[in-house]
Design a protein around this motif. Structure first.
Motif, PDB file in Angstrom:
ATOM      1  N   TYR A  39       0.830  -5.764   3.263  1.00 19.65           N
ATOM      2  CA  TYR A  39      -0.599  -5.552   3.020  1.00 19.65           C
ATOM      3  C   TYR A  39      -1.387  -5.868   4.291  1.00 19.65           C
ATOM      4  N   PHE A  40      -2.259  -4.939   4.690  1.00 22.69           N
ATOM      5  CA  PHE A  40      -3.118  -5.120   5.863  1.00 22.69           C
ATOM      6  C   PHE A  40      -4.567  -5.060   5.418  1.00 22.69           C
TER       7      PHE A  40
ATOM      8  N   GLU B 165      -0.840   9.196  -4.897  1.00 20.86           N
ATOM      9  CA  GLU B 165      -1.835  10.225  -4.670  1.00 20.86           C
ATOM     10  C   GLU B 165      -3.046   9.580  -4.012  1.00 20.86           C
ATOM     11  N   PRO B 166      -3.137   9.571  -2.679  1.00 15.70           N
ATOM     12  CA  PRO B 166      -4.252   8.913  -2.007  1.00 15.70           C
ATOM     13  C   PRO B 166      -5.545   9.681  -2.197  1.00 15.70           C
TER      14      PRO B 166
ATOM     15  N   GLU C 205     -12.357  -1.330   1.860  1.00 14.88           N
ATOM     16  CA  GLU C 205     -11.879   0.024   1.637  1.00 14.88           C
ATOM     17  C   GLU C 205     -11.060   0.537   2.821  1.00 14.88           C
ATOM     18  N   ARG C 206     -10.986  -0.238   3.886  1.00 14.46           N
ATOM     19  CA  ARG C 206     -10.138   0.139   5.013  1.00 14.46           C
ATOM     20  C   ARG C 206      -8.795  -0.584   4.955  1.00 14.46           C
ATOM     21  N   ALA C 207      -8.586  -1.347   3.914  1.00 15.03           N
ATOM     22  CA  ALA C 207      -7.292  -2.021   3.738  1.00 15.03           C
ATOM     23  C   ALA C 207      -6.214  -0.976   3.453  1.00 15.03           C
TER      24      ALA C 207
ATOM     25  N   GLU D 109       2.135   4.698   5.617  1.00 13.75           N
ATOM     26  CA  GLU D 109       0.964   3.912   5.251  1.00 13.75           C
ATOM     27  C   GLU D 109       0.285   4.488   4.017  1.00 13.75           C
ATOM     28  N   LEU D 110      -0.228   3.588   3.167  1.00  9.82           N
ATOM     29  CA  LEU D 110      -0.921   3.964   1.947  1.00  9.82           C
ATOM     30  C   LEU D 110      -2.301   3.329   1.974  1.00  9.82           C
ATOM     31  N   PRO D 111      -3.374   4.068   2.247  1.00 12.72           N
ATOM     32  CA  PRO D 111      -4.716   3.483   2.280  1.00 12.72           C
ATOM     33  C   PRO D 111      -5.177   3.065   0.888  1.00 12.72           C
TER      34      PRO D 111
END
Length: 232
Positions: free
Chosen positions: A228-229, A131-132, A143-145, A158-160
């Motif tokens: 992971y980015f 649940e993003p 917080e942009r990872a 993608e999952l922010p």
């Protein structure tokens, strides 16, 4: 500040322990962080996970079980004033800064379901129930990872990582948690059901420690691979 456990026996306070480690174990054996020499206590009876100001208690399949406020528990988010019973010891959890009731930290929910749930469009239904949170305007770099699923039906999704902590996993598989700290994101193993493969980062088992994630690290949860980015 993290909380502490105040131990009593026969209504008399005997000791207290600050929860100053991310993972602590309670049990009768000498290798526990908190040792209770009592035959009613299992060798490794319970585990405590502390994240920021909050602590979570888990029973480790003990013989006599673990109680919180008179109820047997498997996993329990601790609140200030909770009374834990292990063996014949009464343990009071004290932490006025606890935010266990605050849902803002609960970004991801992992739960078994009888019916196929409805998932957000960013996530494959067979891999992760995620649940993003809404992404704030101009978020800081951490917080942009984000995470990107590399295989199976959710490949490319993608999952922010917009919240201080998220949990990943699936009912019946191990569960990991990713925590955001000032110096980066750290991953820790919360649970590993019997018979499942332990979670790994770049092929190395996480174990009981907390592991810092670097850009392009590969997380393996059973057969699921996630990259992971870290947005610079």
């Amino acid at each position: 500040m993290p909380g502490k456990l105040v131990f009593s026996f026969n209504s008399k306070q005997i000791d207290e322990f600050p929860l100053d480690k991310e993972v602590m174990t309670i049990g009768r054996k000498e290798d526990n962080d908190i040792r209770i020499e009592n035959l009613a206590v299992s060798g490794h009876h319970a585990k405590l996970l502390t994240i920021f100001n909050d602590s979570f208690l888990e029973d480790l399949d003990s013989t006599n079980g673990t109680q919180v406020n008179g109820h047997n528990i498997r996993k329990h988010p601790l609140k200030n004033g909770d009374v834990i019973v292990i063996g014949k010891h009464e343990i009071r959890y004290e932490n006025v800064n606890s935010a266990a009731d605050d849902d803002t930290e609960k970004t991801v929910l992992i739960r078994p379901t009888a019916q196929q749930p409805v998932y957000p469009s960013l996530v494959a239904s067979n891999d992760i129930d995620y649940e993003p949170a809404k992404q704030p305007e101009s978020p800081p770099p951490l917080e942009r990872a984000k995470l990107q699923i590399l295989n199976r039906t959710g490949a490319g999704k993608e999952l922010p990582l917009t919240k201080p902590s998220v949990k990943l996993g699936k009912a019946g598989s191990e569960v990991v948690q990713i925590n955001r700290r000032p110096d980066g994101h750290f991953i820790v193993c919360l649970d590993q059901p019997k018979g499942s493969a332990p979670p790994r980062v770049n092929g190395e088992y996480i174990g009981p420690r907390s592991v810092k994630l670097d850009n392009h690290d590969i997380i393996e949860i059973n057969r699921l691979k996630i990259e992971y980015f870290h947005a610079s």
